[in-house]
Design an enzyme around this catalytic site. Structure first.
Site, PDB file in Angstrom:
ATOM      1  CG  HIS A  11      86.723  23.753  31.479  1.00 49.34           C
ATOM      2  ND1 HIS A  11      87.438  23.185  30.446  1.00 49.34           N
ATOM      3  CD2 HIS A  11      85.447  23.811  31.041  1.00 49.34           C
ATOM      4  CE1 HIS A  11      86.621  22.914  29.439  1.00 49.34           C
ATOM      5  NE2 HIS A  11      85.398  23.281  29.784  1.00 49.34           N
ATOM      6  CG  HIS A  13      82.387  27.297  28.232  1.00 51.44           C
ATOM      7  ND1 HIS A  13      82.994  27.351  26.996  1.00 51.44           N
ATOM      8  CD2 HIS A  13      82.626  26.055  28.725  1.00 51.44           C
ATOM      9  CE1 HIS A  13      83.577  26.182  26.751  1.00 51.44           C
ATOM     10  NE2 HIS A  13      83.365  25.383  27.784  1.00 51.44           N
ATOM     11  CG  HIS A 189      86.394  21.965  25.195  1.00 54.25           C
ATOM     12  ND1 HIS A 189      87.029  23.169  25.333  1.00 54.25           N
ATOM     13  CD2 HIS A 189      85.275  22.025  25.984  1.00 54.25           C
ATOM     14  CE1 HIS A 189      86.336  23.930  26.168  1.00 54.25           C
ATOM     15  NE2 HIS A 189      85.275  23.262  26.579  1.00 54.25           N
ATOM     16  CD  GLU A 192      82.247  17.818  27.112  1.00 56.82           C
ATOM     17  OE1 GLU A 192      81.343  18.270  27.821  1.00 56.82           O
ATOM     18  OE2 GLU A 192      82.839  18.506  26.245  1.00 56.82           O
ATOM     19  CG  ASP A 270      81.723  22.497  31.027  1.00 58.08           C
ATOM     20  OD1 ASP A 270      82.294  23.346  30.328  1.00 58.08           O
ATOM     21  OD2 ASP A 270      81.258  21.445  30.558  1.00 58.08           O
ATOM     22  CG  ASP A 271      78.885  25.462  29.910  1.00 63.01           C
ATOM     23  OD1 ASP A 271      79.106  26.557  29.361  1.00 63.01           O
ATOM     24  OD2 ASP A 271      79.415  24.397  29.545  1.00 63.01           O
TER      25      ASP A 271
END
EC number: 3.5.4.2
Length: 322
Positions: A11, A13, A189, A192, A270-271
Site C-alpha cells: 500500500h 501511492h 480504502h 480509515e 501509504d504516502d
C-alpha cells in the site's frame, strides 16, 4: 532492529512516495511555486482534506513520461536499499489525463521506472490502478475500464481511494465488477477516516481480497471476526494513521489487537514523506512500538506475499526469498 528483515509493501501511492528533495528539483525544473505545500523539506497540510490538496499540488510537478520513470525508479531504489523484495504502487491514470500527459504515457513512464529499478536490484513491483472517490463514480468506472483494457502485465490490481466520506461504496460497484471480470485483484480504502461501517460496506458491496487500512474495524468486534473468518487482508499503515490523527498514538493503534484476533495484517507506508515515515520506519515500529518479534514480522511479510496481486510463479519466487 529490523534492517536485516526482508520487506514487502502492498500500500503506497506513487505520487505520495515523492521525496521532498525530488519534488523541489521538479518544481524548479518547471518554475512551479509549491511554497504553500513544501517548506524546509517538509510537506505542509493540516487535515485529511488539506492533505489531499497538498498531494494533488505536489503531483503537478511530475509532468512527463521521464518524470514518472524517475519518480518510480527513485522510490523503488530506496525500497531495495532497505531489503524490500516486492512493492505494489497505487497509480492514477486519471492524473496522467489531467496533466495533459495521457494515461498511456503516464503508465509507460511508471513501467520504465519499474524496469530500471529491477535491473539494478531485482526488486519486483506491480501497479494497482485506483479510482478517486472525489472525482465521482463515472471517473472511477473510467479508471476500472482503463485497467481492464490496458493489457499491461504490470497492472494487476484495482483500488478505490480518495475522500472516504464522499458517497457509499455501493456507488462504485460497477467499477469493481469491471475490474473483477478482467481478473484484477481488488482492494479498497476503508476504515480509515470513516468507521467500522465503511469496512462492512466494502465487504458487502465489493468482496475485496484486501482492504487498504481497515483498522477501524476494531470498533465492531463482530466485524473483526468476520474479517478473520474471511481471511481478508488489511494493508495497515500505522504511521499514516497517527499522522492523520485516526489514532492519537501508537499505544492506541489496533494493529496488534487485530493480529491477535486472527485478522491477516500487513505493514505499509501509504504516502511516506507526507507522513514523516518510510517502509523502513514502519517495520521498525512493528518491533519497537508494537512489540512484534522477528518471526511475527516475517509472518506479516509472508501474508503480504500470499496476498500480493502477482502470478503464482512470481509469488513462489518471492516466498523463496524470505
Amino acid at each position: 532492529m529490523t534492517s536485516h528483515l526482508k520487506k514487502v509493501e502492498l500500500h503506497c501511492h506513487l505520487e505520495g512516495a515523492a521525496s521532498p528533495a525530488l519534488t523541489e528539483a521538479q518544481a524548479r525544473k518547471y518554475g512551479i511555486d509549491i511554497s504553500g505545500q513544501l517548506r524546509d523539506g517538509v510537506y505542509i497540510w493540516h487535515d485529511f482534506a488539506s492533505f489531499l490538496e497538498c498531494y494533488d499540488k505536489v503531483s503537478e510537478v511530475y509532468r512527463t513520461e521521464e518524470d514518472y520513470a524517475l519518480l518510480t525508479e527513485t522510490y523503488l531504489d530506496e525500497l531495495a536499499g532497505i531489503n524490500t523484495i516486492y512493492s505494489e504502487l497505487i497509480v492514477s491514470p486519471d492524473h496522467g489525463k489531467r496533466i495533459g500527459l495521457g494515461a498511456d504515457a503516464y503508465i509507460s513512464g511508471v513501467c520504465e521506472g519499474i524496469r530500471r529499478a529491477k535491473a539494478k536490484s531485482g526488486i519486483e513491483a506491480r501497479l494497482i490502478v485506483t479510482g478517486e472517490r472525489h472525482f465521482g463514480p463515472e471517473s472511477v468506472i473510467g479508471a476500472a475500464e482503463y485497467a481492464a483494457k490496458a493489457g499491461n502485465p504490470l497492472i494487476t490490481g484495482f483500488n478505490l481511494a480518495g475522500e472516504e466520506r464522499m458517497g457509499r461504496v455501493a456507488d462504485y460497484i460497477r467499477a469493481f465488477d469491471i475490474a473483477r471480470d478482467a481478473g484484477l485483484g481488488l482492494t479498497i480504502h476503508a476504515g480509515e477516516v470513516c468507521g467500522a461501517f465503511s469496512v462492512a460496506d466494502a465487504l458487502d458491496a465489493v468482496r475485496p481480497a484486501r482492504i487498504g487500512h481497515g483498522v477501524r474495524a476494531i470498533e465492531d468486534l463482530d466485524l473483526v471476526k468476520r474479517l478473520a473468518d474471511l481471511g481478508t487482508v488489511l494493508e495497515v499503515c500505522p504511521g499514516s494513521n497517527i499522522a492523520l490523527r485516526v489514532y492519537p498514538d501508537f499505544a492506541s493503534h489496533p494493529l496488534r489487537r487485530l493480529k491477535e484476533a486472527g485478522v491477516r495484517v500487513t505493514i505499509s507506508s501509504d504516502d511516506p514523506p507526507f507522513f514523516h515515515t518510510s517502509l523502513e520506519r514502519e517495520y521498525a515500529l512493528a518491533a519497537e512500538a508494537f512489540g512484534f518479534g522477528d518471526a511475527e514480522i516475517d509472518a506479516m511479510t509472508r501474508v503480504a506475499i500470499e496476498a500480493a496481486f502477482v502470478d503464482e510463479e512470481t509469488r513462489k519466487a518471492l516466498l523463496a526469498r524470505l
